[in-house]
Design a protein around this motif. Structure first.
Motif, mmCIF file in Angstrom:
data_model
loop_
_atom_site.group_PDB
_atom_site.id
_atom_site.type_symbol
_atom_site.label_atom_id
_atom_site.label_comp_id
_atom_site.label_asym_id
_atom_site.label_seq_id
_atom_site.Cartn_x
_atom_site.Cartn_y
_atom_site.Cartn_z
ATOM 1 N N PHE A 168 2.380 -17.420 -2.409
ATOM 2 C CA PHE A 168 3.284 -16.975 -3.217
ATOM 3 C C PHE A 168 2.492 -16.908 -4.657
ATOM 4 N N GLN A 169 1.764 -17.969 -4.940
ATOM 5 C CA GLN A 169 1.209 -17.959 -6.336
ATOM 6 C C GLN A 169 0.298 -16.681 -6.494
ATOM 7 N N ALA A 170 -0.418 -16.232 -5.489
ATOM 8 C CA ALA A 170 -1.084 -15.165 -5.389
ATOM 9 C C ALA A 170 -0.271 -13.838 -5.752
ATOM 10 N N ASN A 171 0.908 -13.670 -5.330
ATOM 11 C CA ASN A 171 1.645 -12.457 -5.102
ATOM 12 C C ASN A 171 2.698 -12.572 -6.469
ATOM 13 N N ALA A 172 2.684 -13.723 -7.131
ATOM 14 C CA ALA A 172 3.858 -13.843 -8.147
ATOM 15 C C ALA A 172 3.763 -12.631 -9.367
ATOM 16 N N PRO A 173 2.450 -12.357 -9.745
ATOM 17 C CA PRO A 173 2.134 -11.378 -10.932
ATOM 18 C C PRO A 173 2.510 -10.151 -10.546
ATOM 19 N N TYR A 174 2.660 -10.036 -9.227
ATOM 20 C CA TYR A 174 2.796 -8.248 -8.806
ATOM 21 C C TYR A 174 4.163 -8.331 -8.076
ATOM 22 N N HIS A 175 5.146 -9.319 -8.041
ATOM 23 C CA HIS A 175 6.284 -9.354 -7.233
ATOM 24 C C HIS A 175 7.399 -8.448 -7.713
ATOM 25 N N TYR A 176 7.348 -8.078 -9.080
ATOM 26 C CA TYR A 176 8.283 -7.154 -9.634
ATOM 27 C C TYR A 176 7.952 -5.669 -9.484
ATOM 28 N N MET A 177 6.822 -5.491 -8.797
ATOM 29 C CA MET A 177 6.117 -3.874 -8.486
ATOM 30 C C MET A 177 6.586 -3.672 -7.130
ATOM 31 N N ARG A 178 6.780 -4.916 -6.077
ATOM 32 C CA ARG A 178 6.765 -4.927 -4.732
ATOM 33 C C ARG A 178 7.931 -3.832 -4.215
ATOM 34 N N PRO A 179 7.693 -2.830 -3.492
ATOM 35 C CA PRO A 179 8.920 -2.381 -2.607
ATOM 36 C C PRO A 179 9.689 -3.095 -2.205
ATOM 37 N N ARG A 180 10.882 -2.594 -2.221
ATOM 38 C CA ARG A 180 12.221 -3.567 -1.543
ATOM 39 C C ARG A 180 12.177 -3.176 0.158
ATOM 40 N N TYR A 181 11.711 -2.163 0.657
ATOM 41 C CA TYR A 181 11.603 -1.942 2.170
ATOM 42 C C TYR A 181 10.100 -2.125 2.699
ATOM 43 N N ARG A 182 10.199 -2.303 4.232
ATOM 44 C CA ARG A 182 8.673 -2.448 4.777
ATOM 45 C C ARG A 182 8.094 -1.167 4.903
ATOM 46 N N PRO A 183 6.687 -1.305 4.972
ATOM 47 C CA PRO A 183 5.734 -0.154 5.015
ATOM 48 C C PRO A 183 6.090 0.723 6.112
ATOM 49 N N LEU A 184 6.262 1.913 6.261
ATOM 50 C CA LEU A 184 6.573 2.621 7.215
ATOM 51 C C LEU A 184 5.883 3.955 7.012
ATOM 52 N N SER A 185 5.876 4.980 7.990
ATOM 53 C CA SER A 185 5.197 6.238 7.615
ATOM 54 C C SER A 185 5.812 7.122 6.660
ATOM 55 N N GLY A 186 5.490 8.212 6.091
ATOM 56 C CA GLY A 186 5.990 9.161 4.991
ATOM 57 C C GLY A 186 6.173 8.838 3.811
ATOM 58 N N VAL A 187 7.335 8.893 3.218
ATOM 59 C CA VAL A 187 7.315 8.622 1.962
ATOM 60 C C VAL A 187 7.215 6.937 1.651
ATOM 61 N N GLN A 188 7.771 6.223 2.534
ATOM 62 C CA GLN A 188 7.485 4.761 2.474
ATOM 63 C C GLN A 188 6.118 4.410 2.276
ATOM 64 N N ALA A 189 5.361 4.894 3.168
ATOM 65 C CA ALA A 189 3.834 4.876 3.027
ATOM 66 C C ALA A 189 3.405 5.013 1.852
ATOM 67 N N ARG A 190 3.528 6.103 1.220
ATOM 68 C CA ARG A 190 3.051 6.563 -0.088
ATOM 69 C C ARG A 190 3.503 5.544 -1.359
ATOM 70 N N VAL A 191 4.693 5.131 -1.035
ATOM 71 C CA VAL A 191 5.183 4.099 -2.105
ATOM 72 C C VAL A 191 4.346 2.721 -2.055
ATOM 73 N N TRP A 192 4.076 2.511 -0.923
ATOM 74 C CA TRP A 192 3.123 1.016 -0.652
ATOM 75 C C TRP A 192 1.749 1.219 -1.103
ATOM 76 N N TRP A 193 1.223 2.753 -1.135
ATOM 77 C CA TRP A 193 0.016 2.881 -1.596
ATOM 78 C C TRP A 193 0.120 2.615 -3.037
ATOM 79 N N ARG A 194 1.091 3.278 -3.685
ATOM 80 C CA ARG A 194 1.318 3.277 -5.204
ATOM 81 C C ARG A 194 1.224 1.914 -5.408
ATOM 82 N N TYR A 195 1.994 1.008 -4.846
ATOM 83 C CA TYR A 195 2.013 -0.287 -5.324
ATOM 84 C C TYR A 195 0.824 -1.125 -5.129
#
Length: 220
Positions: A168-195
């Motif tokens: 939790f401490q390691a992810n805290a600085p980036y939590h506000y950028m984290r996508p709200r949904y789980r990583p899947l194929s297609g558009v969602q995968a691109r969003v997670w790569w951007r994150y």
């Protein structure tokens, strides 16, 4: 934390309960022999107190059943709150007869097993000290028995809790950028790569030294 508990051999839905219990704490005035007394003369000149504690303990329950209030927590009355946390519901020793308690109880796995003892405290003014070398304040502690225990299940749960806190401490600085949904194929995968790229860029920018940082190092 749920997946970590499962990896440690614990159910992923395991409930954790940590608490301290004390059956009784009594402070009273005593005489020189330690017997209970009602002192009215020179009370502030020579003060003697005895503090008795009964069944002080700390517990750490893994896979503990949740408390079941009769209705929503926000709607409970003061009496109903007391009934949930009364000693008759939380056992210090072996569980009593369920019919006698009148309600389901909660046995605990203790880290510090119930311990009882007496603390004696004495404070003397200059009038009650024979010499200046005599102690102005004295305190003694007598315990019946102290027993500590730590099970393998508690150890595994503690390790997973520490890992969860570290993650939790390691992810805290980036939590506000984290996508709200789980990583899947297609558009969602691109969003997670951007994150992921934004997190790496932030780490690089944070690690980059500025002239102000260099000047601070030189001055110190």
């Amino acid at each position: 934390l749920g997946s970590g508990l499962a990896a440690a051999g614990l159910p992923s839905s395991a409930g954790i309960a940590v608490g301290v219990m004390l059956q009784e704490l009594v402070a009273q005035t005593v005489d020189a022999s330690g017997a209970k007394a009602f002192v009215t003369e020179d009370v502030l000149q020579c003060l003697r107190k005895a503090i008795s504690l009964s069944k002080l303990c700390a517990y750490f329950d893994v896979d503990a059943p949740p408390l079941a209030p009769p209705r929503r927590w926000s709607d409970l009355t003061g009496t109903e709150w007391d009934e949930l946390f009364m000693p008759t519901r939380h056992y210090f020793d072996s569980p009593p007869d369920a019919a006698a308690s009148g309600a389901p109880g909660f046995p605990h796995d203790f880290l510090v097993c119930p311990v009882s003892g007496v603390v004696r405290y004495t404070r003397r003014s200059r009038k009650f000290r024979a010499t200046e070398a005599d102690a102005k304040q004295e305190m003694s502690l007598s315990l019946v028995q102290v027993t500590l225990q730590y099970s393998k299940q508690q150890h595994a749960c503690t390790q997973q809790l520490l890992q969860a806190i570290e993650l939790f401490q390691a992810n805290a600085p980036y939590h506000y950028m984290r996508p709200r949904y789980r990583p899947l194929s297609g558009v969602q995968a691109r969003v997670w790569w951007r994150y992921a790229l934004r997190c790496v860029r932030k780490q690089l920018n944070h690690a980059r030294a500025s002239w102000a940082d260099l000047q601070h190092v030189i001055e110190t």
